[in-house]
Scaffold this motif. Structure first.
Motif, mmCIF file in Angstrom:
data_model
loop_
_atom_site.group_PDB
_atom_site.id
_atom_site.type_symbol
_atom_site.label_atom_id
_atom_site.label_comp_id
_atom_site.label_asym_id
_atom_site.label_seq_id
_atom_site.Cartn_x
_atom_site.Cartn_y
_atom_site.Cartn_z
ATOM 1 N N TYR A 291 -2.458 11.330 6.462
ATOM 2 C CA TYR A 291 -3.449 10.280 6.673
ATOM 3 C C TYR A 291 -3.429 9.349 5.475
ATOM 4 N N LEU A 292 -3.643 8.073 5.750
ATOM 5 C CA LEU A 292 -3.817 7.070 4.717
ATOM 6 C C LEU A 292 -5.312 6.799 4.597
ATOM 7 N N ILE A 293 -5.822 6.935 3.396
ATOM 8 C CA ILE A 293 -7.214 6.581 3.115
ATOM 9 C C ILE A 293 -7.167 5.395 2.160
ATOM 10 N N GLU A 294 -7.763 4.278 2.581
ATOM 11 C CA GLU A 294 -7.816 3.094 1.731
ATOM 12 C C GLU A 294 -9.272 2.806 1.403
ATOM 13 N N THR A 295 -9.542 2.624 0.118
ATOM 14 C CA THR A 295 -10.917 2.367 -0.312
ATOM 15 C C THR A 295 -11.019 0.972 -0.919
ATOM 16 N N PHE A 296 -12.203 0.404 -0.792
ATOM 17 C CA PHE A 296 -12.501 -0.935 -1.294
ATOM 18 C C PHE A 296 -13.784 -0.842 -2.110
ATOM 19 N N ASP A 297 -13.705 -1.197 -3.385
ATOM 20 C CA ASP A 297 -14.878 -1.120 -4.258
ATOM 21 C C ASP A 297 -15.910 -2.188 -3.905
ATOM 22 N N ARG A 298 -17.153 -1.886 -4.227
ATOM 23 C CA ARG A 298 -18.207 -2.891 -4.135
ATOM 24 C C ARG A 298 -17.921 -4.000 -5.148
ATOM 25 N N ASP A 299 -18.467 -5.172 -4.915
ATOM 26 C CA ASP A 299 -18.304 -6.276 -5.856
ATOM 27 C C ASP A 299 -18.891 -5.906 -7.214
ATOM 28 N N LEU B 98 -0.167 13.486 -1.181
ATOM 29 C CA LEU B 98 1.226 13.043 -1.164
ATOM 30 C C LEU B 98 1.414 11.935 -2.189
ATOM 31 N N ALA B 99 0.387 11.116 -2.316
ATOM 32 C CA ALA B 99 0.347 10.036 -3.308
ATOM 33 C C ALA B 99 -1.102 9.582 -3.430
ATOM 34 N N CYS B 100 -1.421 9.005 -4.579
ATOM 35 C CA CYS B 100 -2.786 8.548 -4.792
ATOM 36 C C CYS B 100 -2.769 7.593 -5.977
ATOM 37 N N GLY B 101 -3.543 6.519 -5.875
ATOM 38 C CA GLY B 101 -3.633 5.616 -7.004
ATOM 39 C C GLY B 101 -4.531 4.435 -6.726
ATOM 40 N N ALA B 102 -4.832 3.709 -7.790
ATOM 41 C CA ALA B 102 -5.719 2.551 -7.706
ATOM 42 C C ALA B 102 -4.959 1.322 -7.216
ATOM 43 N N LYS B 103 -5.685 0.450 -6.519
ATOM 44 C CA LYS B 103 -5.185 -0.888 -6.188
ATOM 45 C C LYS B 103 -5.633 -1.794 -7.324
ATOM 46 N N LEU B 104 -4.697 -2.599 -7.843
ATOM 47 C CA LEU B 104 -4.966 -3.379 -9.044
ATOM 48 C C LEU B 104 -4.922 -4.881 -8.783
ATOM 49 N N THR C 114 -7.374 -4.696 -13.598
ATOM 50 C CA THR C 114 -8.633 -4.301 -12.980
ATOM 51 C C THR C 114 -8.393 -3.610 -11.644
ATOM 52 N N ALA C 115 -8.946 -2.414 -11.481
ATOM 53 C CA ALA C 115 -8.875 -1.694 -10.209
ATOM 54 C C ALA C 115 -10.069 -2.102 -9.354
ATOM 55 N N ASP C 116 -9.825 -2.212 -8.048
ATOM 56 C CA ASP C 116 -10.924 -2.560 -7.142
ATOM 57 C C ASP C 116 -10.862 -1.779 -5.835
ATOM 58 N N GLY C 117 -10.239 -0.617 -5.892
ATOM 59 C CA GLY C 117 -10.116 0.242 -4.721
ATOM 60 C C GLY C 117 -8.957 1.190 -4.943
ATOM 61 N N GLY C 118 -8.613 1.929 -3.898
ATOM 62 C CA GLY C 118 -7.528 2.882 -4.049
ATOM 63 C C GLY C 118 -6.863 3.229 -2.738
ATOM 64 N N ILE C 119 -5.737 3.919 -2.874
ATOM 65 C CA ILE C 119 -4.960 4.426 -1.747
ATOM 66 C C ILE C 119 -4.767 5.920 -1.972
ATOM 67 N N TYR C 120 -5.037 6.692 -0.945
ATOM 68 C CA TYR C 120 -4.782 8.127 -0.954
ATOM 69 C C TYR C 120 -3.897 8.413 0.251
ATOM 70 N N LEU C 121 -2.732 9.000 0.055
ATOM 71 C CA LEU C 121 -1.938 9.537 1.149
ATOM 72 C C LEU C 121 -2.120 11.043 1.082
ATOM 73 N N VAL C 122 -2.738 11.593 2.114
ATOM 74 C CA VAL C 122 -3.101 13.009 2.079
ATOM 75 C C VAL C 122 -2.469 13.759 3.241
ATOM 76 N N ASP C 123 -2.158 15.010 3.010
ATOM 77 C CA ASP C 123 -1.610 15.885 4.043
ATOM 78 C C ASP C 123 -2.684 16.903 4.402
ATOM 79 N N VAL C 124 -3.393 16.607 5.503
ATOM 80 C CA VAL C 124 -4.478 17.461 5.979
ATOM 81 C C VAL C 124 -4.314 17.646 7.479
ATOM 82 N N ASP C 125 -5.077 18.556 8.057
ATOM 83 C CA ASP C 125 -4.912 18.895 9.466
ATOM 84 C C ASP C 125 -5.602 17.951 10.438
ATOM 85 N N SER C 126 -6.587 17.185 9.975
ATOM 86 C CA SER C 126 -7.356 16.372 10.909
ATOM 87 C C SER C 126 -8.057 15.224 10.190
#
Length: 98
Positions: free
Chosen positions: A3-11, A36-42, A48-60
């Motif tokens: 799964y790809l989890i993408e996060t967006f920080d508040r202003d 699988l991978a994880c890091g900030a979006k710059l 300056t980071a303002d969100g992130g990406i998580y690639l995770v290996d989970v069942d659901s």
């Protein structure tokens, strides 16, 4: 399944991100086997980071949701939005999986 989890920080949340960063990094250590991978979006200048990406290996999706909701960044109300989507690996580190 990945799964790809993408996060967006508040202003204007950079200070809050920095307050929560060490706790967030400790949390990532506890789930490292699922990452699988994880890091900030710059910003374009890389400063300056303002969100992130998580690639995770989970069942659901439920497990992916629980994983991000346990993150101190999430619990600390850093994110204005979180997107979760199934992901299919085609290339990783220059290697084809097609």
């Amino acid at each position: 399944m990945p799964y790809l989890i993408e996060t967006f920080d508040r202003d204007n949340a950079y200070d809050r991100r920095m307050e929560l960063r060490e706790e967030h990094l400790r949390y990532l250590e506890t789930i490292a086997e699922k990452l699988l991978a994880c890091g900030a979006k710059l910003s374009d200048d890389g400063e300056t980071a303002d969100g992130g990406i998580y690639l995770v290996d989970v069942d659901s999706r439920v497990e992916a949701t629980a994983l991000i909701e346990a993150d101190p960044f999430y619990r600390g109300n850093l994110f204005r939005e979180v997107k979760i989507q199934r992901w299919r690996k085609a290339y990783l580190n220059g290697k084809s999986y097609l």
